[in-house]
Scaffold this active site. Structure first.
Site, short mmCIF file in Angstrom:
data_model
loop_
_atom_site.label_atom_id
_atom_site.label_comp_id
_atom_site.label_asym_id
_atom_site.label_seq_id
_atom_site.Cartn_x
_atom_site.Cartn_y
_atom_site.Cartn_z
N LYS A 63 35.50 14.84 11.12
CA LYS A 63 35.35 13.79 12.12
C LYS A 63 36.69 13.15 12.45
O LYS A 63 37.02 12.91 13.62
CB LYS A 63 34.37 12.73 11.61
CG LYS A 63 32.95 13.23 11.43
CD LYS A 63 32.07 12.20 10.75
CE LYS A 63 30.68 12.75 10.47
NZ LYS A 63 29.81 11.76 9.79
N CYS A 86 34.19 8.92 8.13
CA CYS A 86 33.28 8.67 7.00
C CYS A 86 32.05 9.56 7.12
O CYS A 86 31.62 9.91 8.22
CB CYS A 86 32.82 7.22 6.98
SG CYS A 86 34.11 5.97 7.09
N ASP A 87 31.49 9.88 5.97
CA ASP A 87 30.20 10.56 5.97
C ASP A 87 29.45 10.16 4.70
O ASP A 87 30.05 10.03 3.63
CB ASP A 87 30.36 12.08 6.00
CG ASP A 87 29.02 12.78 6.21
OD1 ASP A 87 28.57 12.81 7.37
OD2 ASP A 87 28.42 13.23 5.23
N SER A 88 28.14 9.95 4.83
CA SER A 88 27.33 9.52 3.69
C SER A 88 26.11 10.41 3.53
O SER A 88 25.50 10.84 4.52
CB SER A 88 26.86 8.07 3.88
OG SER A 88 27.95 7.18 3.95
N GLY A 96 31.95 9.90 1.69
CA GLY A 96 33.27 10.52 1.76
C GLY A 96 34.10 9.87 2.85
O GLY A 96 33.57 9.53 3.92
#
Length: 219
Positions: free
Chosen positions: A66, A89-91, A126
């Site tokens: 991203k 960000c990634d969750s 992350g």
């Protein structure tokens, strides 16, 4: 804040590579006047190109994809005299060893809550930070344990019907309607919302930016 060749201070712009209003709200409450550029990354395609990643590797790779996509979009917009950092960000939520993202349907959300209710899960987030003027980059992840309550069927029907759990990783929030059904958090609450302030501060420092120099004048 960064220094130019002559020693002059230059303001570093914070660009959030996410459409999440919750992440933006966390940043604003913490003094960051972030710009938002949505990446539009195909997360399934990114994940498919990874070979047996660990959960931390998966969310970190998605966050970096991203950030890189937004950095490409902004090419030429920022330069040495107008530096910027892009934060991706990634969750995902780990329930019983299975990593899950956003529910694909209301039925899926109901099934998620049937598995989560009265138990615990680990919310893994992350982060990736790219500094556009120097090319420096840093990545990391943060895991936080979430203890779930047990909503009644009426409560769960109303919650799923609100649409909120369909828009977030793990089918819950702690800063919205879902907060009624979360008993507690063991770890970093901001990470559960979507962007870990302690981890972001650490990663910014790794690319040479102090978070206090990003605080807006009205903070």
């Amino acid at each position: 804040m960064a220094r130019g060749r002559g020693g002059n201070l230059r303001v570093v712009r914070f660009v959030l590579a996410s459409a999440s209003p919750a992440r933006l709200a966390v940043l604003r409450a913490a003094g960051i006047d972030a710009s938002v550029v949505v990446s539009g990354v195909d997360e399934d395609a990114v994940a498919a190109n990874l070979t047996d990643p660990s959960p931390a590797e998966l969310v970190t790779a998605l966050a970096m994809a991203k950030a890189e996509k937004v950095a490409d979009t902004l090419a030429g917009t920022y330069d040495d005299n107008h530096p910027a950092v892009v934060v991706g960000c990634d969750s995902m939520l780990s329930i019983g060893g299975e990593m899950v993202g956003k529910p694909k349907s209301a039925e899926d959300a109901h099934k998620r809550w049937a598995a989560m209710a009265g138990g615990t899960g680990e919310l893994l987030t992350g982060h990736a930070v790219l500094r556009l003027d120097t090319g420096a980059r840093a990545t990391g992840s943060r895991g936080t344990t979430v203890r779930f309550g047990t909503p009644t069927q009426h409560e769960l029907d109303a919650y799923v019907g609100s649409g909120e759990p369909l828009a977030v990783a793990g089918a819950f929030t702690i800063d919205g309607l879902g907060g009624w059904f979360v008993e507690g958090v063991d770890g970093d609450p901001s990470s559960v919302i979507g962007i870990s302030l302690p981890l972001t501060r650490q990663l910014l420092a790794e690319v040479g930016v102090s978070v206090v120099d990003l605080w807006s004048p009205t903070s």
